[in-house]
Design a protein around this motif. Structure first.
Motif, PDB file in Angstrom:
ATOM      1  N   ASN A  62       9.632  -5.340  -1.492  1.00 21.78           N
ATOM      2  CA  ASN A  62       8.562  -4.779  -0.356  1.00 21.78           C
ATOM      3  C   ASN A  62       9.320  -4.320   0.614  1.00 21.78           C
ATOM      4  O   ASN A  62       8.808  -3.427   1.637  1.00 21.78           O
ATOM      5  CB  ASN A  62       7.540  -5.705  -0.089  1.00 21.78           C
ATOM      6  CG  ASN A  62       6.559  -5.887  -0.887  1.00 21.78           C
ATOM      7  OD1 ASN A  62       6.113  -5.321  -2.044  1.00 21.78           O
ATOM      8  ND2 ASN A  62       6.021  -7.090  -1.002  1.00 21.78           N
ATOM      9  N   ASP A 111       0.358  -2.380  11.402  1.00 21.30           N
ATOM     10  CA  ASP A 111       0.024  -1.821  10.278  1.00 21.30           C
ATOM     11  C   ASP A 111       0.801  -2.654   9.192  1.00 21.30           C
ATOM     12  O   ASP A 111       0.880  -2.224   8.044  1.00 21.30           O
ATOM     13  CB  ASP A 111       0.249  -0.432  10.260  1.00 21.30           C
ATOM     14  CG  ASP A 111       1.694  -0.185  10.557  1.00 21.30           C
ATOM     15  OD1 ASP A 111       2.504  -0.885  10.641  1.00 21.30           O
ATOM     16  OD2 ASP A 111       2.221   1.044  10.405  1.00 21.30           O
ATOM     17  N   LYS A 112       1.529  -3.710   9.513  1.00 20.60           N
ATOM     18  CA  LYS A 112       2.197  -4.561   8.457  1.00 20.60           C
ATOM     19  C   LYS A 112       3.378  -3.861   7.675  1.00 20.60           C
ATOM     20  O   LYS A 112       3.777  -4.118   6.583  1.00 20.60           O
ATOM     21  CB  LYS A 112       1.373  -5.237   7.605  1.00 20.60           C
ATOM     22  CG  LYS A 112       0.374  -6.123   8.298  1.00 20.60           C
ATOM     23  CD  LYS A 112      -0.411  -7.057   7.200  1.00 20.60           C
ATOM     24  CE  LYS A 112      -1.389  -7.805   7.974  1.00 20.60           C
ATOM     25  NZ  LYS A 112      -1.853  -8.856   7.787  1.00 20.60           N
ATOM     26  N   SER A 113       3.845  -2.804   8.367  1.00 23.42           N
ATOM     27  CA  SER A 113       5.229  -2.089   7.809  1.00 23.42           C
ATOM     28  C   SER A 113       6.519  -2.535   8.655  1.00 23.42           C
ATOM     29  O   SER A 113       7.618  -2.160   7.908  1.00 23.42           O
ATOM     30  CB  SER A 113       4.926  -0.631   8.145  1.00 23.42           C
ATOM     31  OG  SER A 113       5.011  -0.091   9.500  1.00 23.42           O
ATOM     32  N   GLU A 114       6.326  -3.326   9.643  1.00 27.22           N
ATOM     33  CA  GLU A 114       7.760  -3.764  10.328  1.00 27.22           C
ATOM     34  C   GLU A 114       7.494  -5.262  10.541  1.00 27.22           C
ATOM     35  O   GLU A 114       6.665  -5.664  10.759  1.00 27.22           O
ATOM     36  CB  GLU A 114       8.020  -2.910  11.490  1.00 27.22           C
ATOM     37  CG  GLU A 114       8.531  -1.480  11.258  1.00 27.22           C
ATOM     38  CD  GLU A 114       8.823  -0.823  12.632  1.00 27.22           C
ATOM     39  OE1 GLU A 114       9.411   0.219  12.403  1.00 27.22           O
ATOM     40  OE2 GLU A 114       8.605  -1.359  13.694  1.00 27.22           O
ATOM     41  N   LYS A 132      11.759  -3.226   7.466  1.00 22.17           N
ATOM     42  CA  LYS A 132      10.697  -2.177   7.130  1.00 22.17           C
ATOM     43  C   LYS A 132      10.404  -2.034   5.886  1.00 22.17           C
ATOM     44  O   LYS A 132      10.930  -2.297   4.928  1.00 22.17           O
ATOM     45  CB  LYS A 132      11.197  -0.829   7.736  1.00 22.17           C
ATOM     46  CG  LYS A 132      11.420  -0.913   9.169  1.00 22.17           C
ATOM     47  CD  LYS A 132      11.911   0.756   9.496  1.00 22.17           C
ATOM     48  CE  LYS A 132      11.991   0.811  11.082  1.00 22.17           C
ATOM     49  NZ  LYS A 132      11.308   1.657  11.656  1.00 22.17           N
ATOM     50  N   GLU A 134       6.349  -2.426   3.257  1.00 27.04           N
ATOM     51  CA  GLU A 134       4.890  -2.366   3.251  1.00 27.04           C
ATOM     52  C   GLU A 134       4.411  -3.785   2.638  1.00 27.04           C
ATOM     53  O   GLU A 134       5.124  -4.282   1.935  1.00 27.04           O
ATOM     54  CB  GLU A 134       4.444  -1.185   2.148  1.00 27.04           C
ATOM     55  CG  GLU A 134       5.127  -1.218   0.968  1.00 27.04           C
ATOM     56  CD  GLU A 134       4.822   0.117   0.153  1.00 27.04           C
ATOM     57  OE1 GLU A 134       4.249   0.079  -1.098  1.00 27.04           O
ATOM     58  OE2 GLU A 134       4.816   1.176   0.713  1.00 27.04           O
TER      59      GLU A 134
END
Length: 152
Positions: A62, A111-114, A132, A134
């Protein structure tokens, strides 16, 4: 008329001063600022490499990139810049620990991307890690942080 002009100029100057005080920092700007600096080690590892290095391939799959900044004697500006990054970004605090001269903070972007891991010690040591990707969860990022720590 002259008074109105003076008031308008004063108001515009005040607005400019507020904008100048509103600092923003991105992970990429932080990395670029300290990359190649004295007493600083920087690493930018693509996600594909993590899959080969990390025991938990599902977690690493991920991750699109892992950026790290490590220093045994970080300049004062480093802590200030990281604080600006966290405050100006869209991060939620997952955990903060302050014990025996060491501060640890874990943050996730909304946004739970970092995922950010920040460690400071009273003797000037500092570690900054940004993953970084997803579909991050707090548990998966803690596993990644632990796995990366085991590599070093």
């Amino acid at each position: 008329m002259k008074k109105i002009f003076v008031i308008l100029v004063a108001m515009l100057s005040a607005v400019g001063a507020v904008d100048a005080q509103t600092k923003k920092m991105t992970v990429e700007q932080l990395y670029a600022k300290y990359d190649g600096g004295e007493n600083v080690v920087t690493m930018n590892i693509p996600g594909e490499m993590l899959v080969t290095m990390e025991a938990d391939a599902e977690v690493a799959a991920n991750v699109s990139s892992l950026m790290m900044i490590i220093s045994e004697s970080a300049p004062k500006s480093f802590k200030e810049d990281v604080d600006v990054l966290v405050k100006s970004g869209n991060y939620t605090s997952l955990m903060n620990i302050n014990a025996e001269g060491e501060r640890v903070g874990m943050y996730m972007s909304k946004d739970k991307s970092e995922f950010l891991l920040v460690v400071y010690s009273s003797d000037g040591e500092a570690v900054f890690m940004c993953a970084k990707g997803e579909n991050f969860t707090a548990q998966s990022m803690m596993a990644l942080a632990e796995g990366v720590g085991d590599m070093f």
